[in-house]
Design an enzyme around this catalytic site. Structure first.
Site, PDB file in Angstrom:
ATOM      1  CE  LYS A 110     185.556 -29.716 105.744  1.00  0.00           C
ATOM      2  NZ  LYS A 110     184.793 -28.672 106.442  1.00  0.00           N
ATOM      3  CE  LYS A 217     178.959 -24.595 104.190  1.00  0.00           C
ATOM      4  NZ  LYS A 217     179.479 -25.594 105.140  1.00  0.00           N
TER       5      LYS A 217
END
Length: 329
Positions: A110, A217
């Site tokens: 991240k 996803k």
């Protein structure tokens, strides 16, 4: 969703359980992940849109839960490789984070954390490279938080550490296209996530040539079968990832990944390792860098231990009713 595929709302509520899973490290602003599980003819399934999502966006997640719980899915292979996930931690915490992902040779890191800096991102990525060595793969994920200029500057600074790709550096499709053009010479590929799963038209990014690959996803795209159709039409390589799911939601993603990913493409489905608790005695956590493709057996004792507070259960039941009404209309 046709009436033939839509189970009665009462059937969903009858087995619905709401859990609150504590996490090892704050991720996406979350320290406790809430999710609703219910049981269908095919087994347990998951409905877990993030709490800030409105009912219209959450409706795709409910379609996915019903798809996995009521439609048969056959695993295309027994196991799949996964990446480690490194939150926006200080560089000195990176080794302990990666230790939760035994055998993983790919890490998603991240970056662009609010309140952080590019120097923080570089230090974090450098620490990951030090642990993985030269042969490891590093992906960075900005969640669309950079401007074009900030993205280009940051990716130029990060490129020497050997990025496999940068995920959603900017928010919009035109911005992604611009960044892609400007960092291509640095060997940095661009992946689209939010521009696929949160878009009214998930194929717009592919048509615009704004990304080299897609992050897919299962829950946000309406389930395994809906995601397969999008992947086929987009015609781009894809990496299947999770939406911070319990092991039940991870299983949904694993069935999808087994059908579309190459045997050595590390999927973003190792995130059960981020939880201190799960809903099964055999959580889908990485072993030797891989997770099995199977439906986990949910533990009644763990459902009880991780049960959300009564007011949170009531909140989720109300959300289920409203979202169900949307897809039934």
């Amino acid at each position: 969703m046709s009436d033939a595929l839509l189970p009665p709302l009462e059937d969903l509520i009858a087995t619905a359980r709401v859990v609150a899973l504590p996490m090892h490290v704050r991720f996406r602003g979350i320290t406790v992940r809430e999710a609703m599980l219910f049981e269908g003819p095919m087994g347990w399934t998951e409905f877990s849109p993030f709490v800030e999502y409105d009912d219209a966006e959450a409706s795709a997640w409910l379609r996915a839960a019903i798809d996995f719980g009521w439609q048969r899915a056959e695993p295309a292979c027994a196991e799949i490789p996964v990446n480690a996930t490194v939150p926006a931690v200080d560089a000195d915490e990176v080794p302990s984070v990666l230790a939760r992902y035994p055998g993983c040779t790919t890490a998603k890191v991240k970056v662009a954390e609010p309140g952080g800096s590019v120097d923080d991102d570089v230090a974090r990525v450098a620490a990951v490279r030090a642990v993985l060595g030269d042969s490891g793969q590093i992906r960075v994920d900005a969640n669309g938080l950079w401007s074009v200029e900030d993205a280009v500057s940051a990716l130029v600074a990060l490129a020497p550490y050997g990025l496999e790709y940068a995920e959603q550096p900017c928010a919009t499709v035109p911005e992604l296209a611009t960044v892609r053009e400007r960092v291509m010479s640095r060997g940095v590929r661009i992946a689209a996530d939010e521009s696929v799963r949160k878009a009214a038209d998930p194929l717009a990014v592919a048509r615009a040539g704004a990304a080299d690959l897609l992050i897919v996803k299962a829950q946000p795209l309406g389930g395994i079968h809906a995601a397969l159709a999008i992947i086929q039409e987009a015609g781009l390589p894809c990496v299947v990832s999770s939406a911070l799911d319990t092991s039940v939601g991870i299983a949904m993603g694993a069935f999808l990944a087994a059908s579309v990913s190459g045997p050595e493409t590390a999927c973003g489905l190792g995130t059960a390792a981020m939880f201190r608790a799960d809903v099964t005695d055999e959580p889908l956590r990485p072993v030797d860098g891989r997770i099995p493709v199977r439906r986990p057996q949910v533990s009644g004792a763990l459902l009880h231990q991780t049960a959300a507070a009564p007011d949170r259960r009531a909140w989720w039941i109300d959300r289920l009713r409203r979202t169900y009404a949307l897809i039934a209309s």
